[in-house]
Design a protein around this motif. Sequence first.
Motif, mmCIF file in Angstrom:
data_model
loop_
_atom_site.group_PDB
_atom_site.id
_atom_site.type_symbol
_atom_site.label_atom_id
_atom_site.label_comp_id
_atom_site.label_asym_id
_atom_site.label_seq_id
_atom_site.Cartn_x
_atom_site.Cartn_y
_atom_site.Cartn_z
ATOM 1 N N ASP A 109 0.803 -0.854 0.456
ATOM 2 C CA ASP A 109 -0.117 -0.291 -0.009
ATOM 3 C C ASP A 109 0.565 1.497 0.385
ATOM 4 O O ASP A 109 2.037 1.687 0.802
ATOM 5 C CB ASP A 109 -0.682 -0.124 1.260
ATOM 6 C CG ASP A 109 -2.226 0.926 1.059
ATOM 7 O OD1 ASP A 109 -1.240 2.560 1.420
ATOM 8 O OD2 ASP A 109 -3.391 0.629 1.493
ATOM 9 N N VAL A 144 0.330 4.344 0.491
ATOM 10 C CA VAL A 144 -0.495 5.340 2.409
ATOM 11 C C VAL A 144 0.868 4.818 3.386
ATOM 12 O O VAL A 144 1.519 4.496 3.880
ATOM 13 C CB VAL A 144 -1.443 5.271 1.905
ATOM 14 C CG1 VAL A 144 -1.712 6.596 3.959
ATOM 15 C CG2 VAL A 144 -2.165 6.318 0.992
ATOM 16 N N LYS A 193 -3.013 1.596 -4.483
ATOM 17 C CA LYS A 193 -3.152 2.838 -4.203
ATOM 18 C C LYS A 193 -2.462 3.574 -4.301
ATOM 19 O O LYS A 193 -2.274 5.000 -3.307
ATOM 20 C CB LYS A 193 -3.308 2.005 -2.669
ATOM 21 C CG LYS A 193 -4.013 0.482 -2.591
ATOM 22 C CD LYS A 193 -4.972 0.913 -1.037
ATOM 23 C CE LYS A 193 -5.661 -0.786 -1.097
ATOM 24 N NZ LYS A 193 -5.704 -0.320 0.275
ATOM 25 N N ARG A 214 -4.577 7.168 -3.604
ATOM 26 C CA ARG A 214 -5.209 7.832 -1.990
ATOM 27 C C ARG A 214 -3.877 8.606 -1.924
ATOM 28 O O ARG A 214 -4.584 9.252 -1.129
ATOM 29 C CB ARG A 214 -4.685 6.455 -0.879
ATOM 30 C CG ARG A 214 -5.852 5.761 -1.255
ATOM 31 C CD ARG A 214 -5.286 4.053 -0.060
ATOM 32 N NE ARG A 214 -6.286 4.777 1.192
ATOM 33 C CZ ARG A 214 -5.245 4.358 2.201
ATOM 34 N NH1 ARG A 214 -4.332 2.573 2.480
ATOM 35 N NH2 ARG A 214 -5.164 5.189 3.429
ATOM 36 N N GLU A 236 -6.157 11.422 -0.742
ATOM 37 C CA GLU A 236 -7.236 11.306 0.525
ATOM 38 C C GLU A 236 -5.373 11.696 1.166
ATOM 39 O O GLU A 236 -5.931 12.537 1.824
ATOM 40 C CB GLU A 236 -6.738 9.859 0.989
ATOM 41 C CG GLU A 236 -7.621 9.236 1.203
ATOM 42 C CD GLU A 236 -7.867 7.803 1.313
ATOM 43 O OE1 GLU A 236 -6.852 7.341 2.170
ATOM 44 O OE2 GLU A 236 -8.479 6.863 0.851
ATOM 45 N N SER A 293 -2.753 1.535 -9.272
ATOM 46 C CA SER A 293 -3.650 1.857 -8.294
ATOM 47 C C SER A 293 -4.643 0.846 -9.737
ATOM 48 O O SER A 293 -6.035 1.315 -10.006
ATOM 49 C CB SER A 293 -4.575 3.165 -8.818
ATOM 50 O OG SER A 293 -6.064 3.543 -7.929
#
Length: 378
Positions: free
Chosen positions: A118, A120, A147, A150, A154, A236
């Motif tokens: 991941d 993040v 991801k 993100r 995010e 992603s």
Amino acid sequence: MGLTSLDKIIALQRNPANTRNLCILAHVDHGKTTLADCLVASNGIISSRLAGKLRYLDSREDEQIRGITMKSSAISLHYSNGDQEYLLNLIDSPGHVDFSSEVSTAVRLCDGAIVVVDAVEGVCPQTQAVLRQAWLENIKPVLVINKIDRLIMELKLTSQEAYTHLQKILEQVNAVTGSLFTSKVLEERAEKEKEEEEKEKEKDGDQVYDWSTGLEEADDSQLYFSPDQGNVVFASAIDGWGFSIQQFAQIYSQRMGVRAEVLLKTLWGDFYLNAKAKKIMKGAQAKGKKQLFVQLVLDNIWSLYDAVVTRRDKEKVEKVVTSLGVKVMARDSRHSDPKVLLSAICSQWLPVSQAVLWLLYSYGSIGSRSFKRCFKIR
């Protein structure tokens, strides 16, 4: 690759020389099953629109309810590269520590592995565990940093900040790999010293001590994950896109008139493009310049997300679609959820299944078979 018929799969099963077993390894909730959905969709078994939502290889009811994989599931896929055709037996393994026995079994059966991290969360405890298992089973894994969306949606990182973040993740993964390599070398050194001590005792002579650890002579040049070595994919999976720097090296070599080999060495690292001199130069950080990877790769992806998801700028989206040469259906462009339009564009521009499978092929997990690995006596 499109729809694959059952007859084609049956025909490929009769050719063991072109059959490969691949497993997907990761910490829980890092996107293994979503990535598996994208690979399954590349064979036309499920719709690409449902990839990541269907969780096709989570076949048990309790897995669908909990949203985690608890049992390893396998599926046969067709992959072709030129005139070579392969049957890929893909295994999606659990990421939760309670089901680690399933992971051990999957790794032992496989010729290659896809390690998902991941973007993040970075390296987690189970990431370290699966890297160790792949190492012990003598498998060369490919790293997928998943991801990345993100980082945009995010964390709201800029493309420059995201580049620094991705560098740190690679350092974390390579630190784990480096510790495994060091342990192996030191173990071999200890065994060698023990043998030498026994020989010296038999001779009853003066003992000669060697204070070196053995790390000086050990070759670790092909050990670590690095985009320029062809073993890293940025992706992603939920949005259907992924790429390796080899793809962008081919794209920009034609546009810029620079050899692909040069771009492959400079797209990742402290290099920048000097527009006036029309040269790629080193020292981007010291001179306050954007790295080549940021300028040619990340900026384009960030601009696409900004136009499609954040601003919903129809005019800019139309320009992007035209420049990329992709076809977007009217229902996707009119959809209330901008992520639908984004997936429609990205899955054609940078399909994640194509990036991962091509990298596995070029890295040797698919294209060539290691007889030492396949016929190893346990």
